[in-house]
Motif scaffolding. Structure first.
Motif, mmCIF file in Angstrom:
data_model
loop_
_atom_site.group_PDB
_atom_site.id
_atom_site.type_symbol
_atom_site.label_atom_id
_atom_site.label_comp_id
_atom_site.label_asym_id
_atom_site.label_seq_id
_atom_site.Cartn_x
_atom_site.Cartn_y
_atom_site.Cartn_z
ATOM 1 N N GLY A 256 -4.819 5.827 12.715
ATOM 2 C CA GLY A 256 -5.974 4.958 12.602
ATOM 3 C C GLY A 256 -6.858 5.095 13.704
ATOM 4 N N GLY A 257 -6.621 5.525 14.905
ATOM 5 C CA GLY A 257 -7.388 5.538 15.763
ATOM 6 C C GLY A 257 -8.613 6.732 16.004
ATOM 7 N N ASP A 258 -9.389 6.750 16.835
ATOM 8 C CA ASP A 258 -10.420 7.771 16.949
ATOM 9 C C ASP A 258 -10.197 8.515 18.416
ATOM 10 N N ALA A 259 -10.477 9.776 18.506
ATOM 11 C CA ALA A 259 -10.534 10.461 19.679
ATOM 12 C C ALA A 259 -12.164 9.920 20.377
ATOM 13 N N PHE A 260 -12.057 9.836 21.539
ATOM 14 C CA PHE A 260 -13.280 9.256 22.222
ATOM 15 C C PHE A 260 -13.402 10.164 23.338
ATOM 16 N N ASP A 261 -14.661 10.082 23.973
ATOM 17 C CA ASP A 261 -14.931 11.071 25.026
ATOM 18 C C ASP A 261 -14.358 10.720 26.284
ATOM 19 N N ALA A 262 -13.233 11.751 26.658
ATOM 20 C CA ALA A 262 -12.410 11.547 27.765
ATOM 21 C C ALA A 262 -13.069 12.145 29.168
ATOM 22 N N THR A 263 -13.961 12.729 28.945
ATOM 23 C CA THR A 263 -14.540 13.192 30.031
ATOM 24 C C THR A 263 -15.077 12.277 31.406
ATOM 25 N N PRO A 264 -15.676 11.196 31.028
ATOM 26 C CA PRO A 264 -16.041 10.275 32.098
ATOM 27 C C PRO A 264 -14.867 9.774 32.664
#
Ligand SMILES: [Zn+2]
Length: 273
Positions: A256-264
């Motif tokens: 139920g979660g979402d991938a978010f931008d891991a780069t920073p």
């Protein structure tokens, strides 16, 4: 000009002779105080947490107060008051990065110890304005690729890429960015050998893909920040050895979660660890 008072960093297990004499204000008759820490940089849930070693020398047991100070605010955020301390024995306090159940922010912290003898004479380990004595940096995460590396595709690159690629020599050690519980350890035709770790004291899941071989960590196992997870590889659909790393918001990876931008986050962790 007087140099700033030195402080000592000891490897695990304090040797009394390596503790450093107090440099803070006190009465000439006050107890002799010495202190040292075990590290300058510590990570949440790592193998080693920060410890202050101390020793007081006085004819009778001494009342001791140890403050933990947040360097950016100057505020005391935790205080220890152990039972009266015997003379001439190395003691220690340990801090795991949590106060009242809350994980503290990344940053600089320091200890300050004040000792008071049975006649009311005091000694303190450091002056109020001494920001170096028994100071350390605390971080919640660790950079997982432990060797030379370059950044490849980031979040959203073409084909709905949901992570950040970090290229490194095949076989480079992979270590946990954040301790927690291994939620999934499996093989997938695209991801290759992969691992999902439910991060401790965060809702975020940490996902590591294309490992060279199955991780030595098992599902359900608790891992520490910085613990070895395996090696960078190119298993699954990968060309060139790299870590494909994802961060997922709560409730987590395919829960139920979402991938978010891991780069920073990766680049920030890379800057200090
Ligand atoms: Zn990728």
């Amino acid at each position: 000009m007087a140099a700033l008072a030195a402080s000592a960093v000891l490897p695990s297990g304090a040797a009394a002779e390596d503790l450093v004499r107090a440099s803070g204000p006190g009465d000439p008759e006050g107890p002799r105080v010495e202190t040292a820490t075990n590290a300058r940089k510590v990570y949440y849930r790592a193998e080693e947490s920060i410890k202050l070693y101390y020793r007081v020398t006085d004819p009778k047991p001494v009342e001791v107060k140890i403050d933990l100070i947040n360097d950016s605010s100057g505020r005391v955020i935790e205080t220890w008051r152990p039972p009266p301390v015997e003379s001439d024995e190395v003691q220690r306090v340990r801090w795991r990065g949590v106060i009242d159940g809350d994980l503290r922010r990344d940053g600089r912290y320091r200890f300050r110890l004040t000792a008071e003898d049975s006649q009311g004479f005091t000694s303190s380990s450091a002056a109020e304005g001494d920001r170096d004595r028994d100071a350390f940096r605390f971080y919640r995460n660790y950079f997982p690729v432990r060797g030379r590396h370059t950044y490849g595709d980031g979040f959203g690159a073409g084909r709905g890429h949901r992570g950040q690629d970090v290229f490194a020599d095949c076989g480079t050690d992979l270590q946990a960015a954040r301790g927690g519980t291994v939620q999934t350890r499996a093989y997938h035709s695209a991801a290759g050998y992969y691992l999902v770790i439910d991060g401790k004291k965060t809702k975020v899941d940490y996902v590591y893909m294309h490992l060279r071989r199955p991780s030595p960590r098992r599902e359900g196992e608790r891992v520490r920040t910085g613990q070895r997870l395996g090696n960078v590889g190119q298993s699954g659909n990968a060309s060139g050895c790299h870590l494909h790393f994802e961060l997922w918001s709560g409730p987590g990876w395919y829960e139920g979660g979402d991938a978010f931008d891991a780069t920073p986050s990766l680049k920030y962790w890379d800057s200090y660890s």
